[in-house]
Design an enzyme around this catalytic site. Sequence first.
Site, PDB file in Angstrom:
ATOM      1  N   SER A 113       0.145  -8.298  -1.522  1.00  0.00           N
ATOM      2  CA  SER A 113       0.317  -7.007  -0.848  1.00  0.00           C
ATOM      3  C   SER A 113       1.750  -6.501  -0.991  1.00  0.00           C
ATOM      4  CB  SER A 113      -0.008  -7.171   0.642  1.00  0.00           C
ATOM      5  OG  SER A 113       0.532  -6.098   1.394  1.00  0.00           O
ATOM      6  N   TYR A 135       2.856   0.185  -2.648  1.00  0.00           N
ATOM      7  CA  TYR A 135       2.815   1.496  -2.040  1.00  0.00           C
ATOM      8  C   TYR A 135       4.017   2.254  -2.590  1.00  0.00           C
ATOM      9  CZ  TYR A 135      -0.368  -0.276   1.615  1.00  0.00           C
ATOM     10  OH  TYR A 135      -1.429  -0.802   2.312  1.00  0.00           O
ATOM     11  N   LYS A 223      -5.832   1.575  -7.051  1.00  0.00           N
ATOM     12  CA  LYS A 223      -6.679   1.037  -5.970  1.00  0.00           C
ATOM     13  C   LYS A 223      -6.931   2.105  -4.913  1.00  0.00           C
ATOM     14  CE  LYS A 223      -6.772  -2.638  -2.435  1.00  0.00           C
ATOM     15  NZ  LYS A 223      -6.610  -2.056  -1.111  1.00  0.00           N
TER      16      LYS A 223
END
Length: 348
Positions: A113, A135, A223
Amino acid sequence: LLGSLAVGVTVSLADIEAQALAALAPGIGEFVRGGAGDELTLAANLEGWRALALRPRRLVDVSEPSTEATVLGRRLQTPLFVAPTAMNALVHPGAERAVARAAARAGAAYCRSGAASQTHAEVAQAGGVLWSQLYVLRDRGLTRNHVAAAAEAGYHALVLTVDAPVLGLRDHDRRSGLLQSATPQSADSGMATGALATQLDPSLTWADLEALAGESPLPVVVKGIGRGDDARRAIDAGARAIMVSNHGGRQLDGERSTAAALPEVVEAVGDRADVLVDGGVRRGADVVKALALGARAVGVGRLPIWGLAVGGEDGAFAVLDRLAHELRVTLALCGTPDAAAVPRDLLA
Ligand SMILES: Cc1cc2nc3c(=O)[nH]c(=O)nc-3n(C[C@H](O)[C@H](O)[C@H](O)COP(=O)(O)O)c2cc1C
């Protein structure tokens, strides 16, 4: 004691979830289990796979099953990947590296992550097929650091999450105060300490994807795609694989299930890229259904965290091993012994 329960794996994966929820502090258990809003999408993801019915073939020789899969040109022993989940240290001190080791042992890919509790290098010690989710943040310098750290540590792909321009409405976490207080970690995660919600860049567009895919030394997976036209556009912008996902029902509540979105994306993509899927997978039969709909590999987010919570690395391995076992049994019972060639007509 808890560890030995998971390692024995005579129990089902649903039992391990119950054990984990009993063992974790309530705020943390709900952070993992919960979804956004009224959890319509979380429930739809589960129901989406369950509602698909199988049409097994009989009298097929299934004595030599194969679960091998190839994703982005790399061989996996089982068509599974661990989907990225934030802040695994909340659940167990072994955190991401323990789960990555479990994935490597199980022959599945592991995706770290962008809000992980351990650095790229720490997690990469696990070996195996490693992807790095990112991100894109308001501070683009942090994003560049992230890409450099992933490449430096030997990751095989970047996974750009595009279903979180802002954080979804997570009532549980507001109630427990978790997301206001929890900080991901470490310098190279691509994220500053402090709440994720304030760092996400809501101005992200296709041009940013194109720039990232152009500059990245690693192949880019997108994603969070939920439509065929977006999948096509992502490939045009340079994506090498598409991950159909709705963030496990944690972002837009009311979005359709990934089982419902997958066929449209597979059709739009054709053979231009690999299509992956996650969301609501709890059984080997769910994996078979996703493969029949055209997914190359299938991801699990919550399941390995339940294993981690109950038994650290061995618990996470037990979960993945159990899922791979269910997959093999289901393939055999379907008369489709090759996981890489599950036909569409296996579904009613
Ligand atoms: C506790 C938790 C944290 C998550 N953190 C991230 C994250 O940091 N980045 C991301 O792209 N997706 C994140 N996700 C979504 C997962 O990658 C994945 O899409 C989802 O969990 C799949 O659904 P499943 O849990 O039903 O398997 C998270 C999911 C959970 C449960």
